[in-house]
Motif scaffolding. Structure first.
Motif, PDB file in Angstrom:
ATOM      1  N   ARG A 120       0.863  -1.181   0.000  1.00 53.21           N
ATOM      2  CA  ARG A 120       0.000   0.000   0.000  1.00 53.21           C
ATOM      3  C   ARG A 120       0.900   1.231   0.000  1.00 53.21           C
ATOM      4  NH1 ARG A 120      -0.177   2.239   5.188  1.00 53.21           N
ATOM      5  NH2 ARG A 120       0.640   0.860   6.823  1.00 53.21           N
ATOM      6  N   VAL A 121       0.348   2.367  -0.413  1.00 52.25           N
ATOM      7  CA  VAL A 121       1.088   3.624  -0.450  1.00 52.25           C
ATOM      8  C   VAL A 121       0.654   4.481   0.725  1.00 52.25           C
ATOM      9  CG1 VAL A 121       1.554   5.726  -1.756  1.00 52.25           C
ATOM     10  CG2 VAL A 121       1.367   3.541  -2.954  1.00 52.25           C
ATOM     11  N   ASP A 122       1.614   4.857   1.559  1.00 53.77           N
ATOM     12  CA  ASP A 122       1.364   5.774   2.675  1.00 53.77           C
ATOM     13  C   ASP A 122       1.616   7.190   2.164  1.00 53.77           C
ATOM     14  OD1 ASP A 122       1.160   7.179   4.996  1.00 53.77           O
ATOM     15  OD2 ASP A 122       2.876   6.255   6.005  1.00 53.77           O
ATOM     16  N   THR A 123       0.547   7.870   1.788  1.00 54.37           N
ATOM     17  CA  THR A 123       0.691   9.199   1.182  1.00 54.37           C
ATOM     18  C   THR A 123       1.203  10.229   2.183  1.00 54.37           C
ATOM     19  OG1 THR A 123      -1.653   9.595   1.616  1.00 54.37           O
ATOM     20  CG2 THR A 123      -1.070   8.770  -0.561  1.00 54.37           C
ATOM     21  N   GLU A 124       0.793  10.120   3.443  1.00 55.97           N
ATOM     22  CA  GLU A 124       1.244  11.100   4.437  1.00 55.97           C
ATOM     23  C   GLU A 124       2.735  10.925   4.724  1.00 55.97           C
ATOM     24  OE1 GLU A 124      -1.130  10.896   7.903  1.00 55.97           O
ATOM     25  OE2 GLU A 124      -2.988  11.528   6.903  1.00 55.97           O
ATOM     26  N   GLY A 125       3.183   9.675   4.810  1.00 59.08           N
ATOM     27  CA  GLY A 125       4.594   9.429   5.071  1.00 59.08           C
ATOM     28  C   GLY A 125       5.452   9.374   3.831  1.00 59.08           C
ATOM     29  N   GLN A 126       4.808   9.482   2.640  1.00 61.64           N
ATOM     30  CA  GLN A 126       5.529   9.433   1.368  1.00 61.64           C
ATOM     31  C   GLN A 126       6.403   8.174   1.286  1.00 61.64           C
ATOM     32  OE1 GLN A 126       5.345  11.831  -1.425  1.00 61.64           O
ATOM     33  NE2 GLN A 126       3.474  11.994  -0.209  1.00 61.64           N
ATOM     34  N   ARG A 127       5.739   7.015   1.428  1.00 61.50           N
ATOM     35  CA  ARG A 127       6.469   5.757   1.402  1.00 61.50           C
ATOM     36  C   ARG A 127       5.549   4.637   0.946  1.00 61.50           C
ATOM     37  NH1 ARG A 127       6.893   4.588   7.967  1.00 61.50           N
ATOM     38  NH2 ARG A 127       4.635   4.764   8.375  1.00 61.50           N
ATOM     39  N   LEU A 165      -5.442  -7.793 -14.371  1.00 60.01           N
ATOM     40  CA  LEU A 165      -4.762  -7.286 -13.176  1.00 60.01           C
ATOM     41  C   LEU A 165      -4.799  -5.764 -13.208  1.00 60.01           C
ATOM     42  CD1 LEU A 165      -2.962  -7.775 -10.627  1.00 60.01           C
ATOM     43  CD2 LEU A 165      -0.992  -7.467 -12.154  1.00 60.01           C
ATOM     44  N   THR A 166      -5.399  -5.177 -12.194  1.00 61.81           N
ATOM     45  CA  THR A 166      -5.380  -3.723 -12.015  1.00 61.81           C
ATOM     46  C   THR A 166      -4.416  -3.405 -10.884  1.00 61.81           C
ATOM     47  OG1 THR A 166      -7.680  -3.523 -12.747  1.00 61.81           O
ATOM     48  CG2 THR A 166      -6.756  -1.678 -11.524  1.00 61.81           C
ATOM     49  N   PHE A 167      -3.442  -2.532 -11.151  1.00 65.01           N
ATOM     50  CA  PHE A 167      -2.411  -2.270 -10.148  1.00 65.01           C
ATOM     51  C   PHE A 167      -2.134  -0.781 -10.029  1.00 65.01           C
ATOM     52  CE2 PHE A 167      -0.195  -2.663 -14.140  1.00 65.01           C
ATOM     53  CZ  PHE A 167       0.853  -1.773 -14.085  1.00 65.01           C
ATOM     54  N   ASP A 168      -1.609  -0.407  -8.879  1.00 65.72           N
ATOM     55  CA  ASP A 168      -1.217   0.961  -8.588  1.00 65.72           C
ATOM     56  C   ASP A 168       0.173   1.190  -9.184  1.00 65.72           C
ATOM     57  OD1 ASP A 168      -0.404   3.384  -7.484  1.00 65.72           O
ATOM     58  OD2 ASP A 168      -1.266   2.967  -5.507  1.00 65.72           O
ATOM     59  N   HIS A 169       0.236   2.083 -10.154  1.00 64.74           N
ATOM     60  CA  HIS A 169       1.508   2.289 -10.851  1.00 64.74           C
ATOM     61  C   HIS A 169       2.560   2.951  -9.966  1.00 64.74           C
ATOM     62  CE1 HIS A 169       3.926   2.089 -14.353  1.00 64.74           C
ATOM     63  NE2 HIS A 169       2.951   2.177 -15.231  1.00 64.74           N
ATOM     64  N   ARG A 170       2.170   3.413  -8.792  1.00 68.54           N
ATOM     65  CA  ARG A 170       3.150   3.995  -7.888  1.00 68.54           C
ATOM     66  C   ARG A 170       3.998   2.934  -7.204  1.00 68.54           C
ATOM     67  NH1 ARG A 170      -0.800   7.415  -4.138  1.00 68.54           N
ATOM     68  NH2 ARG A 170      -1.815   5.362  -4.235  1.00 68.54           N
ATOM     69  N   VAL A 171       3.457   1.722  -7.044  1.00 66.76           N
ATOM     70  CA  VAL A 171       4.188   0.687  -6.303  1.00 66.76           C
ATOM     71  C   VAL A 171       5.088  -0.142  -7.200  1.00 66.76           C
ATOM     72  CG1 VAL A 171       2.340   0.557  -4.602  1.00 66.76           C
ATOM     73  CG2 VAL A 171       2.374  -1.070  -6.490  1.00 66.76           C
TER      74      VAL A 171
END
Length: 487
Positions: free
Chosen positions: A335-342, A454-460
């Motif tokens: 998962r993407v932690d947007t607040e921690g930018q990680r 497969l649908t994926f988050d391109h940020r990860v």
């Protein structure tokens, strides 16, 4: 428009394209200055461009709301104008203009709008010029006013053929109004002040020059355009007589014919909020592949024949394949932690299973699914989906997933581009398994085929990781023996 002690407050208008605010770059006027209608009073900068903002009111500047460098939201006060001395300081025709502005959509920047972007230059609105005596008019432009005790109001542009020979009614004994033609409109302009009236006429193919204005000084108003629309059209030639067509009476509407209004509350609201947030925050990508599932169906049949008292479902086998793929490609179990930018990769696979219920779509979670055998997965999946449809799962069982498996093939569809279950990073969708022609060893055969998406988050991850995971899943569907090496 807000009126307090006859002052007029001009609000920052909608600058188009969903822009909600603008930064003040430079004020073009100061407190105490006198402004005219459509005079540029401030330069603002939006997320799109630098825009000159004209003021639709005339008078004296009382207050400038905001300093240079300050950001003002749309709809908040921008400048306050006080009427001039005398009868309100309102030149003839301005009251009609304000009336038409109020009849429109509210505070809209002239030359800009909510439905289409603005341009660097805007077309000027026709102005009303007040002269101490009537201007000279040549016979080639307009007929000379009839002699009389009071001078008549003359329109400077050449009249249209409909108006030729008709004199313009007098507006005031000592004042003559001359209309400057709008840029790009030619010589046949009408006395139109409001841009709303001009736009309404243009949208319905009406030439304002053919209308008789009922406003002050012959100004064409919104009501004049609407009256022209309501008037029956004059045919160019006599229409042939036709037999009257009987009109069918409209059926009576009963109370059951009314629209059904369903409040967006409870679980339906939670689903809507979560899916909206997913689409708003996650840059998702969907890839897909067709796979020959004949061997997978045969494997399930062989397992259930050996142990009929402990059957295994196709969904359980697909879950086992997903767990194998996530072991090789853990980037998708994240998962993407947007607040921690990680990016946070989970140690365990908390497998979510999309389940349709009477209350809506829910995603119950099997925690640490990687620790379960295939038979245990099958039992857990059956119990979990049954409890979810009965509404018996506690809220803790409906959150905390790290990867979702969505078997939309049970609805008889082949493919989909599903929405990721926020805050997860990926979702595998499985279409129906159906007989299709397939080439096997160079020969055409009928096989059990399914589509995997497969649908994926391109940020990860990038396409190489996502493609590698999907290819591994498809290979295991086509050759279930590959699972043995990873179990």
């Amino acid at each position: 428009m807000t009126t307090v002690d006859r002052t007029q407050v001009f609000l920052l208008p909608d600058l188009g394209e969903g822009l909600a605010e603008a930064e003040i770059v430079e004020w073009r006027v100061a407190v105490g200055d006198t402004v005219t209608v459509d005079q540029t009073v401030v330069e603002v900068e939006t997320a799109k461009a630098v825009v000159d903002v004209p003021c639709p009111y005339a008078g004296r500047v009382v207050t400038l709301h905001g300093a240079a460098g300050e950001t003002r939201p749309v709809g908040q006060p921008l400048i306050t104008i006080a009427p001039l001395d005398g009868d309100g300081g309102e030149p003839a025709g301005h009251a009609a203009y304000r009336e038409e502005e109020r009849a429109g959509s509210g505070n809209v920047l002239i030359g800009y709008g909510t439905g289409h972007g603005g341009t660097g230059r805007r077309r000027r609105r026709p102005r009303l010029a007040i002269a101490p005596e009537p201007p000279a008019v040549t016979p080639a432009v307009a007929p000379a006013p009839a002699p009389g005790p009071a001078p008549a109001v003359a329109v400077a542009p050449a009249p249209s053929p409909v108006q030729a020979g008709a004199s313009t009614p007098a507006a005031h004994p000592a004042v003559a109004l001359a209309l400057a033609p709008a840029a790009g409109t030619g010589t046949g302009s009408a006395l139109v002040i409001s841009p709303i009236v001009r736009r309404l006429a243009r949208e319905h193919g009406i030439d304002p020059a053919t209308l008789r204005g009922t406003g002050p000084g012959g100004v064409v108003r919104r009501a004049d355009v609407e009256a022209a629309l309501a008037a029956p059209a004059t045919p160019l030639a006599p229409a042939p007589r036709l037999a009257p067509v009987p009109t069918r009476p409209e059926p009576a509407r009963s109370a059951g014919d009314e629209d059904l209004v369903i409040p967006l509350t409870g679980i339906r609201k939670a689903i809507a909020d979560k899916l909206s947030r997913s689409r708003r925050e996650i840059p998702e990508v969907t890839i897909w592949v067709d796979a020959d599932a004949t061997a997978l169906v045969q494997t399930r049949r062989a397992i259930n024949s050996a142990t009929p008292d402990q059957p295994v479902s196709i969904l359980a086998l697909l879950a086992r394949i997903c767990l194998s793929g996530l072991r090789r490609f853990p980037q998708l179990n994240a998962r993407v932690d947007t607040e921690g930018q990680r990016i946070v990769q989970s140690r365990g696979v908390h497998l979510g299973i999309a389940a349709q219920t009477d209350r809506g779509l829910v995603v119950p979670v099997l925690r640490d699914a990687q620790l379960l055998t295939t038979r245990e997965l099958s039992v857990a999946l059956a119990e979990t989906t049954t409890a979810a449809r009965a509404g018996a799962l506690p809220p803790a069982r409906l959150t905390g997933g790290t990867f979702t498996l969505n078997n939309y093939g049970v609805f008889g569809v082949d493919g989909s581009t599903p929405i990721i279950n926020h805050p997860e990073a990926a979702l595998l969708g499985v279409g129906r398994i159906v007989d299709k022609p397939w080439v096997v060893d160079g020969q055409l055969a009928v096989r059990k085929v399914t589509q995997l998406s497969l649908t994926f988050d391109h940020r990860v991850c990038d396409g190489a990781v996502a493609g590698g995971f999907l290819r591994h899943v498809a290979d295991c569907v086509e050759q279930p023996a590959l699972l043995v090496a990873n179990v």
